[in-house]
Design a protein around this motif. Sequence first.
Motif, PDB file in Angstrom:
ATOM      1  N   PRO A   1       0.823  -1.203   0.000  1.00  0.00           N
ATOM      2  CA  PRO A   1       0.000   0.000   0.000  1.00  0.00           C
ATOM      3  C   PRO A   1       0.861   1.259   0.000  1.00  0.00           C
ATOM      4  CG  PRO A   1      -0.224  -1.201   2.077  1.00  0.00           C
ATOM      5  CD  PRO A   1       0.683  -1.997   1.204  1.00  0.00           C
ATOM      6  N   TYR A   2       0.383   2.284  -0.706  1.00  0.00           N
ATOM      7  CA  TYR A   2       1.044   3.589  -0.744  1.00  0.00           C
ATOM      8  C   TYR A   2      -0.027   4.620  -0.422  1.00  0.00           C
ATOM      9  CZ  TYR A   2       4.813   6.766  -1.972  1.00  0.00           C
ATOM     10  OH  TYR A   2       5.828   7.698  -1.902  1.00  0.00           O
ATOM     11  N   LEU A   3       0.130   5.280   0.714  1.00  0.00           N
ATOM     12  CA  LEU A   3      -0.876   6.212   1.204  1.00  0.00           C
ATOM     13  C   LEU A   3      -0.409   7.655   1.033  1.00  0.00           C
ATOM     14  CD1 LEU A   3      -1.626   4.355   4.565  1.00  0.00           C
ATOM     15  CD2 LEU A   3      -2.795   4.068   2.367  1.00  0.00           C
ATOM     16  N   PHE A   4      -1.299   8.513   0.573  1.00  0.00           N
ATOM     17  CA  PHE A   4      -1.010   9.942   0.430  1.00  0.00           C
ATOM     18  C   PHE A   4      -1.791  10.698   1.500  1.00  0.00           C
ATOM     19  CE2 PHE A   4      -0.016   8.151  -3.667  1.00  0.00           C
ATOM     20  CZ  PHE A   4       1.174   8.788  -4.001  1.00  0.00           C
ATOM     21  N   PHE A   5      -1.070  11.380   2.382  1.00  0.00           N
ATOM     22  CA  PHE A   5      -1.682  12.041   3.520  1.00  0.00           C
ATOM     23  C   PHE A   5      -1.915  13.541   3.319  1.00  0.00           C
ATOM     24  CE2 PHE A   5      -0.089   8.145   5.452  1.00  0.00           C
ATOM     25  CZ  PHE A   5      -1.200   7.765   6.183  1.00  0.00           C
ATOM     26  N   ASN A   6      -1.666  14.043   2.139  1.00  0.00           N
ATOM     27  CA  ASN A   6      -1.985  15.430   1.782  1.00  0.00           C
ATOM     28  C   ASN A   6      -1.546  16.433   2.861  1.00  0.00           C
ATOM     29  OD1 ASN A   6      -3.080  14.091  -0.322  1.00  0.00           O
ATOM     30  ND2 ASN A   6      -5.165  14.794  -0.037  1.00  0.00           N
ATOM     31  N   GLY A   7      -0.257  16.369   3.201  1.00  0.00           N
ATOM     32  CA  GLY A   7       0.298  17.336   4.143  1.00  0.00           C
ATOM     33  C   GLY A   7       0.375  16.869   5.580  1.00  0.00           C
ATOM     34  N   ARG A   8      -0.144  15.670   5.894  1.00  0.00           N
ATOM     35  CA  ARG A   8      -0.149  15.181   7.282  1.00  0.00           C
ATOM     36  C   ARG A   8       0.680  13.907   7.457  1.00  0.00           C
ATOM     37  NH1 ARG A   8      -6.025  14.825   9.601  1.00  0.00           N
ATOM     38  NH2 ARG A   8      -4.877  14.784  11.556  1.00  0.00           N
TER      39      ARG A   8
ATOM     40  N   ALA B   1       1.056  11.346  10.613  1.00  0.00           N
ATOM     41  CA  ALA B   1       0.619   9.953  10.473  1.00  0.00           C
ATOM     42  C   ALA B   1       1.725   8.983  10.893  1.00  0.00           C
ATOM     43  CB  ALA B   1       0.180   9.681   9.040  1.00  0.00           C
ATOM     44  N   LEU B   2       2.956   9.251  10.475  1.00  0.00           N
ATOM     45  CA  LEU B   2       4.076   8.389  10.870  1.00  0.00           C
ATOM     46  C   LEU B   2       4.210   8.342  12.388  1.00  0.00           C
ATOM     47  CD1 LEU B   2       6.741   9.416   8.195  1.00  0.00           C
ATOM     48  CD2 LEU B   2       5.574   7.195   8.369  1.00  0.00           C
ATOM     49  N   ASP B   3       4.133   9.500  13.027  1.00  0.00           N
ATOM     50  CA  ASP B   3       4.218   9.546  14.495  1.00  0.00           C
ATOM     51  C   ASP B   3       3.062   8.769  15.138  1.00  0.00           C
ATOM     52  OD1 ASP B   3       6.510  11.114  14.398  1.00  0.00           O
ATOM     53  OD2 ASP B   3       5.433  12.999  14.705  1.00  0.00           O
ATOM     54  N   PHE B   4       1.864   8.938  14.586  1.00  0.00           N
ATOM     55  CA  PHE B   4       0.677   8.264  15.105  1.00  0.00           C
ATOM     56  C   PHE B   4       0.831   6.744  15.024  1.00  0.00           C
ATOM     57  CE2 PHE B   4      -3.623   6.513  14.246  1.00  0.00           C
ATOM     58  CZ  PHE B   4      -4.252   6.859  15.430  1.00  0.00           C
TER      59      PHE B   4
ATOM     60  N   ASP C   1       5.711  -7.662   9.573  1.00  0.00           N
ATOM     61  CA  ASP C   1       6.437  -7.926   8.332  1.00  0.00           C
ATOM     62  C   ASP C   1       5.926  -7.089   7.163  1.00  0.00           C
ATOM     63  OD1 ASP C   1       8.035  -9.836   9.555  1.00  0.00           O
ATOM     64  OD2 ASP C   1       6.642 -11.474   9.107  1.00  0.00           O
ATOM     65  N   ALA C   2       4.864  -6.334   7.365  1.00  0.00           N
ATOM     66  CA  ALA C   2       4.245  -5.586   6.261  1.00  0.00           C
ATOM     67  C   ALA C   2       4.837  -4.188   6.132  1.00  0.00           C
ATOM     68  CB  ALA C   2       2.743  -5.482   6.469  1.00  0.00           C
ATOM     69  N   MET C   3       5.150  -3.815   4.894  1.00  0.00           N
ATOM     70  CA  MET C   3       5.642  -2.463   4.623  1.00  0.00           C
ATOM     71  C   MET C   3       4.511  -1.624   4.037  1.00  0.00           C
ATOM     72  SD  MET C   3       8.426  -0.892   1.963  1.00  0.00           S
ATOM     73  CE  MET C   3       9.858  -1.689   2.617  1.00  0.00           C
ATOM     74  N   VAL C   4       4.413  -0.395   4.529  1.00  0.00           N
ATOM     75  CA  VAL C   4       3.487   0.591   3.992  1.00  0.00           C
ATOM     76  C   VAL C   4       4.326   1.786   3.571  1.00  0.00           C
ATOM     77  CG1 VAL C   4       1.506   2.093   4.480  1.00  0.00           C
ATOM     78  CG2 VAL C   4       1.635  -0.195   5.524  1.00  0.00           C
ATOM     79  N   MET C   5       4.083   2.283   2.371  1.00  0.00           N
ATOM     80  CA  MET C   5       4.776   3.475   1.895  1.00  0.00           C
ATOM     81  C   MET C   5       3.802   4.641   1.937  1.00  0.00           C
ATOM     82  SD  MET C   5       7.050   1.833  -1.181  1.00  0.00           S
ATOM     83  CE  MET C   5       5.691   0.962  -1.947  1.00  0.00           C
ATOM     84  N   CYS C   6       4.356   5.855   2.044  1.00  0.00           N
ATOM     85  CA  CYS C   6       3.470   7.005   2.173  1.00  0.00           C
ATOM     86  C   CYS C   6       4.184   8.291   1.772  1.00  0.00           C
ATOM     87  CB  CYS C   6       2.936   7.111   3.590  1.00  0.00           C
ATOM     88  SG  CYS C   6       4.205   7.159   4.876  1.00  0.00           S
ATOM     89  N   SER C   7       3.383   9.342   1.631  1.00  0.00           N
ATOM     90  CA  SER C   7       3.884  10.643   1.204  1.00  0.00           C
ATOM     91  C   SER C   7       2.887  11.714   1.623  1.00  0.00           C
ATOM     92  CB  SER C   7       4.033  10.645  -0.322  1.00  0.00           C
ATOM     93  OG  SER C   7       4.368  11.927  -0.809  1.00  0.00           O
ATOM     94  N   ASP C   8       3.366  12.965   1.656  1.00  0.00           N
ATOM     95  CA  ASP C   8       2.441  14.080   1.782  1.00  0.00           C
ATOM     96  C   ASP C   8       1.717  14.313   0.466  1.00  0.00           C
ATOM     97  OD1 ASP C   8       2.418  15.242   4.415  1.00  0.00           O
ATOM     98  OD2 ASP C   8       4.517  15.741   4.108  1.00  0.00           O
ATOM     99  N   GLY C   9       2.340  13.917  -0.641  1.00  0.00           N
ATOM    100  CA  GLY C   9       1.743  14.176  -1.944  1.00  0.00           C
ATOM    101  C   GLY C   9       1.801  15.654  -2.267  1.00  0.00           C
ATOM    102  N   LEU C  10       1.034  16.046  -3.248  1.00  0.00           N
ATOM    103  CA  LEU C  10       1.036  17.438  -3.692  1.00  0.00           C
ATOM    104  C   LEU C  10      -0.286  18.146  -3.420  1.00  0.00           C
ATOM    105  CD1 LEU C  10       2.893  16.931  -7.077  1.00  0.00           C
ATOM    106  CD2 LEU C  10       3.833  17.817  -4.939  1.00  0.00           C
ATOM    107  N   GLN C  11      -1.241  17.456  -2.824  1.00  0.00           N
ATOM    108  CA  GLN C  11      -2.546  18.044  -2.531  1.00  0.00           C
ATOM    109  C   GLN C  11      -2.565  18.597  -1.115  1.00  0.00           C
ATOM    110  OE1 GLN C  11      -4.947  18.078  -4.940  1.00  0.00           O
ATOM    111  NE2 GLN C  11      -3.472  17.088  -6.282  1.00  0.00           N
ATOM    112  N   ASP C  12      -3.336  19.648  -0.914  1.00  0.00           N
ATOM    113  CA  ASP C  12      -3.495  20.204   0.434  1.00  0.00           C
ATOM    114  C   ASP C  12      -4.882  19.934   0.999  1.00  0.00           C
ATOM    115  OD1 ASP C  12      -0.932  21.235   0.729  1.00  0.00           O
ATOM    116  OD2 ASP C  12      -1.443  23.082  -0.309  1.00  0.00           O
ATOM    117  N   ASP C  13      -5.729  19.237   0.242  1.00  0.00           N
ATOM    118  CA  ASP C  13      -7.069  18.965   0.741  1.00  0.00           C
ATOM    119  C   ASP C  13      -7.056  17.695   1.590  1.00  0.00           C
ATOM    120  OD1 ASP C  13      -6.499  17.380  -1.439  1.00  0.00           O
ATOM    121  OD2 ASP C  13      -8.475  17.557  -2.346  1.00  0.00           O
TER     122      ASP C  13
END
Length: 138
Positions: free
Chosen positions: A5-12, A16-19, A62-74
């Motif tokens: 999974p690759y999750l986009f957190f739109n600035g958060r 999310a990583l801390d959570f 054993d599961a990897m999750v990838m994530c990003s802020d992405g480019l959206q602010d909504d």
Amino acid sequence: MTIQPYLFFNGRCEEALDFYKKTLGANIDMVMRFSENPDACAAGMMPKDTSKIMHASFRIGDAMVMCSDGLQDDKPNFLGFSLSLTVANEAEADKAFNALAKEGQIQMPIGKTFFSPRFGCVADKFGVSWMVIVPGEA
């Protein structure tokens, strides 16, 4: 082949990583900020705040999750899927479920089902849906 999974957190993303680190014991593998990008970006592909996370990955078990802020602010829009979190026992299920439910939304209260001694569905405070389950007897 591998699906991750690759999750986009739109600035958060950092929040999310801390959570997930605090609530699920996630191990953060790597974090790369937009400011650390060694390549020039095409127009519109760099956020105004370059301290935002361009790419990160974390592990839960054993599961990897990838994530990003992405480019959206909504607000992120996590629809049509859930992450399934399998835990060893009912106490772990309750702990994980309650931690994910804090500031989130319970979709199905955790409890006994015909297929599991403990199962529940919850959307965390970022809107990511989780199914928490203790494996039933085979």
